[in-house]
Design a protein around this motif. Structure first.
Motif, PDB file in Angstrom:
ATOM      1  N   ARG A 177       0.831  -1.206   0.000  1.00 31.26           N
ATOM      2  CA  ARG A 177       0.000   0.000   0.000  1.00 31.26           C
ATOM      3  C   ARG A 177       0.865   1.256   0.000  1.00 31.26           C
ATOM      4  O   ARG A 177       0.573   2.220  -0.708  1.00 31.26           O
ATOM      5  CB  ARG A 177      -0.945  -0.006   1.206  1.00 31.26           C
ATOM      6  N   ASP A 179     -11.542   5.513  -4.228  1.00 28.31           N
ATOM      7  CA  ASP A 179     -10.507   6.297  -3.559  1.00 28.31           C
ATOM      8  C   ASP A 179     -10.999   7.731  -3.361  1.00 28.31           C
ATOM      9  O   ASP A 179     -11.362   8.404  -4.332  1.00 28.31           O
ATOM     10  CB  ASP A 179      -9.232   6.302  -4.395  1.00 28.31           C
ATOM     11  N   GLN A 213      -8.118  10.243  -5.360  1.00 32.48           N
ATOM     12  CA  GLN A 213      -7.799   9.969  -6.761  1.00 32.48           C
ATOM     13  C   GLN A 213      -9.037   9.759  -7.623  1.00 32.48           C
ATOM     14  O   GLN A 213      -9.009  10.052  -8.821  1.00 32.48           O
ATOM     15  CB  GLN A 213      -6.900   8.732  -6.870  1.00 32.48           C
ATOM     16  N   ASP A 214     -10.101   9.240  -7.041  1.00 32.35           N
ATOM     17  CA  ASP A 214     -11.317   8.993  -7.802  1.00 32.35           C
ATOM     18  C   ASP A 214     -12.353  10.095  -7.579  1.00 32.35           C
ATOM     19  O   ASP A 214     -12.724  10.816  -8.506  1.00 32.35           O
ATOM     20  CB  ASP A 214     -11.932   7.645  -7.406  1.00 32.35           C
TER      21      ASP A 214
END
Length: 235
Positions: free
Chosen positions: A49, A195, A198-199
Motif C-alpha cells: 500500500r 478512492d 484519486q477517484d
C-alpha cells in the motif's frame, strides 16, 4: 437550471468493479515462500500500500504502442522489488525474476480477481437504461482480459488506461481525456470510484458527477443513486 442526464457512467477498476480474490499481502507471502523468502503477509500488505501510493504514474509519453506492455511490466517489476525491500530489507531472493514472473502471471488471470458485490447487476441495469459504460483506471494492459474473464465487459464502450490517455489519476488531464474519448461533456458523465482523492475528489474537480462506490451498500444501488442525482428532491 436543468440538470443534465448522466449519459455515460465511467468506472474505476480495482477496488470498485473488481478486487483481488485474496489480500495482496497473502498472495505475495505465498509466492515468496515458494521462492525461498519468508515475510509475514501483514508486512507485505502494508508495504504494498505504501509503495503503490508513492509510485510514479504508469504513463510513457511518446512510447510506441507495441512497447507499452514491456514498459508496464518493468514498472510492476520495480514496484514489486520495492515492496519486498520495504517489507524486509534483510531478505534476499535466490531468483527474484522468477518470483516476480509468478506474481505478474498470477494477477493476469481472472481467477486471481473477484467482481465486487452488485457489479454485474449495476452494469446490466445501467445498460438497460441506455447509459454508455466505460472503465477508466490506473491499471495496465491486463485489464481488458480480466474484465472479460469475470463477465464484466459486456456493453463496455471502452477500457481506458494511462498508457493510452497520456495521464493518470488524479491528473485532471486523465479525466479530460476520458471525456474526449467518449465524446461526452464531463457534466453529463459520472465517475464511480473507491478512492476519496484519486477517484472522487479528482473526478469532481474535473467536472464529472463523482460517486464514492464505498458509500453504496453494493454497486447494485448505483442506478438508484444516479436517478437521485438527476432528479434531486425539492427543497
Amino acid at each position: 437550471m436543468e440538470i443534465p442526464r448522466i449519459e455515460a457512467v465511467v468506472f474505476d477498476a480495482a477496488g470498485t468493479l473488481i478486487r483481488p480474490a485474496e489480500p495482496v499481502g497473502e498472495t505475495y507471502a505465498r509466492v515468496a515462500r515458494a521462492h525461498g523468502v519468508a515475510i509475514p503477509a501483514w508486512r507485505l500488505d502494508d508495504a504494498f500500500r505504501r509503495v503503490l501510493a508513492a509510485a510514479p504514474p504508469m504513463v510513457f509519453p511518446g512510447l510506441p504502442p507495441e512497447q507499452v506492455a514491456g514498459r508496464e511490466r518493468a514498472w510492476w517489476r520495480d514496484l514489486v522489488r520495492a515492496v519486498f525491500r520495504a517489507a524486509d530489507q534483510m531478505q534476499r531472493f535466490g531468483d527474484f525474476e522468477a518470483c516476480f514472473a509468478a506474481l505478474f502471471a498470477h494477477y493476469a488471470e481472472p481467477a486471481a480477481w473477484r467482481p465486487l458485490p452488485g457489479a454485474r447487476a449495476a452494469l446490466d441495469a445501467l445498460r438497460g437504461e441506455g447509459r454508455r459504460l466505460a472503465v477508466a483506471s490506473n491499471f495496465d494492459g491486463r485489464l481488458p482480459r480480466l474484465l472479460a474473464g469475470l463477465g464484466l465487459d459486456e456493453g463496455l464502450e471502452a477500457v481506458l488506461l494511462p498508457s493510452a490517455l497520456g495521464a493518470a489519476k488524479p491528473d485532471p488531464a486523465f479525466f479530460a481525456a476520458v471525456a474526449a474519448r467518449l465524446g461526452v461533456a464531463p457534466a453529463a458523465a459520472a465517475y464511480v470510484g473507491d478512492d476519496p482523492e484519486q477517484d472522487v475528489a479528482a473526478a469532481r474537480r474535473a467536472g464529472f458527477r463523482a460517486i464514492d462506490a464505498s458509500a453504496l451498500a453494493t454497486l447494485a444501488a448505483l442506478p438508484g443513486h444516479l436517478h437521485a442525482l438527476e432528479d434531486p428532491p425539492l427543497r
